[in-house]
Design an enzyme around this catalytic site. Structure first.
Site, PDB file in Angstrom:
ATOM      1  CD  GLU A 308      -2.934  -1.166   2.320  1.00 19.73           C
ATOM      2  OE1 GLU A 308      -4.077  -1.530   2.059  1.00 19.73           O
ATOM      3  OE2 GLU A 308      -2.566  -0.807   3.445  1.00 19.73           O
ATOM      4  CG  ASP A 382      -7.577  -5.522   5.281  1.00 21.31           C
ATOM      5  OD1 ASP A 382      -7.086  -5.723   6.402  1.00 21.31           O
ATOM      6  OD2 ASP A 382      -7.729  -4.385   4.801  1.00 21.31           O
ATOM      7  CD  GLU A 410      -9.883  -1.409   8.314  1.00 18.00           C
ATOM      8  OE1 GLU A 410      -9.001  -2.035   8.948  1.00 18.00           O
ATOM      9  OE2 GLU A 410      -9.695  -0.937   7.180  1.00 18.00           O
TER      10      GLU A 410
END
Lengths: 718, 718
Positions: A308, A382, A410
């Protein structure tokens, strides 16, 4: 201090007389004290027994850690039993001493201490006296917290015979907190670490944080984001880090730092950060030396590289092993370790994302230094509400693998959704990889027993912030708690840990406790159902990850788009990861390859993770996939409504302020569960062209409405 | 609730036995309760008298506000006196009733109620019974808080005869908080307003914030930054605003909103935001209507226009009056107001910045609608440690002027410097503008008496954040407190208010209180001395405003540079604002023009604000300006050292946790005071080329060191 008492007494009176203003002005139980409230034990027989042990305590040690042990026993005795323990007397029924302080007639304890290492402890009864012993004062602290937990849970303490040591060596919290106090994926306010005021201003919260962690066996902390800032390695910031390390040390907690791989360029002015470059190596060695000169027990480095947009060894054509080993070498003489994250995906690769970590790291097996562990997320994508276990687990016999769980929610509703993650952690830990035949569980990979790895670690991405109750949602505290408990002992059940937590945090009343336990044990599955049922994943909206965005298909990379993962089309839905598709199944042991390759033997909860199936595919129970999807979404929403009803029934049994906080959150959760259900089902319907089942309540808004929603200030953005 | 008591009792014991770990685990007094702690009154005679009044209370009203009155009296009686007041009995010695509920034999109170308006109150003794009455329940609440304050300060309450009403109508806090919870110029954590979780999640803190404000008479709140975001005016956010307004209403607090002048374009899709455009006018009228449909008592708009990049009427060649009046018209029917900020400086003007607000607004005097007030910062630049009063005060007889003070210490050391701002506020309020001859004080401009303005307001830019103690520094609470008290009554002295605050917050012991009072009363002058003595100003570093940056000369605008303000050169230092310079003096009344034009009649503390003087200019006491500068910088540092010594002497007299917090802050303040002194003096020396006076301790670092310091993550950046 009398006034404080009166205020709190008053509060309990007000609670009765003016419920609407019960907590006005003062807060009652505001959640700050977590599972360490030490509320009074009203069971008179238990109370009497406990008192007999805690009235006189012999503590034989003088360290800072021993002072914490003493303080903790005082707090417990006073809170639980309303007595002031006497630490000076002769006739103690509770004796706490490290190995080195055992006296002649206590040497029978020695054999038990042989195999428990630095952190284990022994709690043994002999002739009516309870002995807590260990090889170190940290072990004593752990033993003390364990003993107090027995009292908090009103367990019998006669004839105790407990010998424990942690199953995993490094039990760590990873904070994704930036130096400006923004917490990436943080939903409980801002970072608790106030870097600006450090090192001179030492918040009381740092001590209380360390205490809470010690109480559940957490022994390592990374205070800053894996998307790191090279500034953390400057002398100015290292002094701040040292201040934290000094606070944490007596609690048995080491500090680790995330680093930016390009620091030699950014801080050192070098032309490169190539790990094979001599100057680069020297720069890192000097930096490591500098850190250890300030923090002699510094834990090591956590690295996110070539992922990323982060720099890494790949920028110079070097492997992850070359990068990690270069850092590991600088730490070796000090006993430090490198935790190198496996969450990488190649910017230019066309390989389906879930396959990339395996492809990247399996070929490097055996190439990593002894003090390197590869930190692997529980699933291959993820931190989704549900993923299969990562195929990396068990696939690198010669490489230490660390578990990375996410505690912060998240993808599970931020800090307003009640989702107990104990069941999710256990699902991964108990998953059987079959790499060495039946019984090759992920937990055995992580505790090193499967392949005889000695460096073992489990990391949890923290859900802790500046909110007064630490985690935003009171039930978020349970996720911090269960992470620590499982890192200590992955054989504990999610249920038992939940029971402990409820007793220590909310209520010791049996019926109320049972109701709350039921909420917790079902809660994560509700989230899966109303967000991503049947193996669907990555359906969230862009950037903030708040709410549904299954329609999103326009992001910079294919594999950032929800459409990449659900592949819904006129025919069906799901991502074919069999050999006729991305062949993700090939990364698992043969046992799983076979089962995952056939929809009928694929666990139903992972169906669309591995298969693209017709909308009319018949499920085992005779309904179509399309209908099953609708039923799952409905079930998730119904589950939240059920939790809300259960919680309402507890009014009066839970401290009013906590009751109200959870009630408000549940009402938000119900609203958002419906949002997920309606938005996803309307979107999928626009592709499946099938009617909703009759039982399915038609959404009140249309798809365009859901697509139009914007949330520019949703918290925790990356 | 018993356990809580034990824990707190325990704490007091631990405090004695283990000072090093006194607050470990639990926090003791953590500052959350502000000046409303209601600690026990130990003076037995006072205690006895107070009890006789509070044991039986008659409260004749049923509103939500009355419920708050009742709760407050319960809290006070329980905390201060350890009694449970009885609200039902006949023989009350304390009677609380609004005008409409007065009974026949209480009608003697009526005359006192005639002139006190909606918010005033009467506290009158008659034959041993104390009556609190008012024209509204909010008046009762204010009267109750006043009465309780008398008890907290152990004042006699026999034969009370108090009639009060606020001198200023709108007493407001302005929060410069963004929707993502970043607080511009906030140094106490993040914004207390969690917009993401609103409207469903109502933090207990919102109630406690309202209560604290009501206790000091604050009746208006702007929860978001003057650098506004048009999103606040969307229906989604207005629902969140409504939730806050509903919480605040019973406390007598109205909500106001900052707005972005270009909202008609950003939200309405219009092609312009020209205030003379019909569609624009209609758009705003509809927006205002929409707000009032949700919040019937909405207060109005706060506008920063054509300043520092914000859009405004100037973008269309319109005046501030045309912009303000357009908005005012939409509010008129609802009783709302526009607070239009005078803090504007023209992007393209070469006029020295301190002159611009006056130049902009004086020509518009008489052109503003009746429900517009111009909100003027206390000084003509920007909340510096010391500025002369703004020349706008008194210069617009036909225009309402509101005072804007800064409570947050943007330029006075953030939340680690102890600087009591009561003295600074009073300095401005008591300043005599001389516009209508002697006695034309700024306070008379602000309370409307000088020019007979009926719309009066005082706003404070809040220092409140998510930190547990609200303001980061415990003494920051005093600045919130003194702002509210002075907005209610600017004739109170800074000293008396400080005394009140100390008694309610820290200690009622005479000797300790006197020491703390002395610290507070000198503290702001120390800051002036170690940062910007003798009228210097704007010497801070760029952007974050943390620490000194007198050398900065490279910013986008001339008047953003410290060098623009101090004008140090080989000859001397200071900004000539006399007629031979920028002629800033011309904006003041003739009395001040004359005095400010001559260094010998200019108040010494403003010397370099108005004059550029030779380094060797002789000060009245016979030393040179250069030497005086050094002495002032030294005096400031010495003052902080003195505060530190005084505070140390109070150990044992202050609750340990609070003691420690302040001690840590003072040590940071001393370090930073030296930093300011050394950096500024080294820099000025590089220009003056003069040796330091012998008494001046030579700095340990050189100028290059100070110039090299970077603070990218200093909090509160704009």
């Amino acid at each position: 201090m009398k006034s404080v008492c009166f205020v709190f007494l008053l509060l309990s009176i007000l609670t009765v007389s003016h419920p609407a203003f019960a907590t006005l002005g003062f807060e009652g139980e505001d959640g700050y004290r977590l599972w360490l409230k030490y509320g009074p034990i009203t069971n008179t027989s238990a109370n009497k027994v406990y008192k007999s042990y805690l009235q006189h305590i012999k503590l034989r040690s003088q360290s800072k850690t021993a002072a914490i042990v003493q303080q903790e026993l005082r707090l417990a005795a006073t809170g639980l039993l309303n007595i002031q323990p006497n630490f000076g007397s002769i006739n103690s029924k509770l004796v706490i001493a490290p190995k080195a302080q055992l006296i002649a007639n206590e040497l029978w304890l020695l054999p038990y201490l042989n195999d428990i290492g630095d952190e284990g402890f022994v709690i043994k009864d002999k002739e009516g006296v309870i002995f807590i012993s260990a090889n170190s004062d940290i072990g004593l602290l752990y033993g003390t917290f364990h003993f107090i937990r027995l009292l908090q849970n009103m367990q019998p303490i006669e004839n105790l015979s407990i010998v424990q040591k942690p199953k995993v060596k490094l039990r760590m919290l990873n904070h994704w907190d930036d130096l400006n106090r923004h917490a990436e994926r943080g939903y409980a306010g801002q970072s608790i670490f106030d870097w600006h005021k450090l090192p001179d201003y030492k918040e009381q919260r740092y001590y209380d944080y360390a205490r809470a962690n010690a109480s559940i066996g957490i022994n390592g902390v990374v205070p800053i984001n894996v998307n790191s800032d090279s500034l953390i390695l400057t002398p100015k910031y290292l002094k701040k880090v040292k201040a934290l390390a000094d606070i944490f040390r007596p609690y048995g907690i080491k500090i680790y730092l995330s680093l930016k791989f390009s620091s030699p360029q950014q801080l050192g002015g070098l032309a490169t950060s190539d790990p094979l470059n001599k100057e680069v190596q020297q720069w890192w060695q000097q930096k490591t030396n500098q850190i250890y000169s300030l923090i002699p027990d510094f834990g090591g480095y956590l690295v996110k590289a070539n992922s990323e947009g982060q720099p890494g060894p790949g920028d110079y054509g070097r492997t992850h092993a070359q990068g990690a080993n270069m850092l590991a070498k600088t730490l070796q003489g000090f006993g430090g370790v490198v935790l190198w994250r496996a969450f990488v995906y190649n910017q230019n690769s066309n390989t389906e994302r879930s396959l990339q970590a395996y492809n990247e790291f399996v070929p490097l097996d055996g190439k990593f230094a002894q003090n390197v562990s590869i930190q692997v997320k529980n699933g291959p994508i993820d931190f989704q509400p549900r993923e299969p276990f990562s195929p990396l687990f068990g696939a690198t016999p010669e490489t230490s693998l660390a578990m990375e769980f996410q505690i912060t929610q998240e993808y599970l509703g931020f800090s307003t959704h009640l989702a107990y993650l104990g069941t999710m952690y256990k699902e991964t830990l108990m998953a059987d990889t079959h790499v060495l035949g039946k019984g090759s569980t992920v937990s055995k990979v992580i505790d090193g027993s499967l392949h005889n790895n000695s460096l073992t670690a489990m990391a949890g991405v923290a859900n802790i912030g500046s909110d007064r109750n630490w985690t935003g949602h009171i039930f978020g505290q349970a996720n911090w708690y269960v992470f620590g408990r499982l890192a200590w002992d992955h054989e504990l059940t999610a249920e038992d840990i939940a029971k402990e937590w409820i007793a220590m945090t909310l209520t010791t009343k049996g019926s109320a406790s049972a109701k709350i336990l039921s909420m917790m044990m079902h809660s994560r599955e509700y989230v899966v159902d109303y967000m991503t049922p049947l193996g669907l994943h990555h359906l969230m909206d862009t950037g903030h990850h708040f709410g549904p965005g299954p329609w999103v298909n326009n992001l910079g990379r294919d594999d950032w788009n929800p459409t990449y993962y659900h592949r819904a089309d006129a025919k069906g839905i799901g991502l074919n990861r069999t050999s006729s598709g991305t062949n993700g199944v090939s990364q698992y042991a043969r046992y799983w390859q076979k089962r995952f390759s056939d929809p009928s033997t694929t666990p139903q909860e992972l169906l669309l993770w591995f298969h693209h199936l017709d909308w009319d595919y018949l499920m085992p129970n005779g309904i179509t996939l399309w209908q099953a999807l609708a039923h799952h979404y409905d079930k998730g929403v119904a589950g939240v409504a059920q939790m809300q009803a259960t919680w309402s029934s507890l009014q009066g049994e839970i401290e009013p302020n906590q009751f109200k906080q959870v009630a408000m959150s549940l009402s938000i959760q119900l609203k958002e569960a419906k949002w997920w259900r309606d938005a996803c089902m309307l979107y999928f319907q626009s592709i499946s062209k099938r009617p909703f089942p009759e039982s399915f309540e038609p959404p009140k808004q249309n798809l365009e409405y859901f697509r139009s929603l914007q949330h520019p200030y949703a918290p925790g953005q990356g």
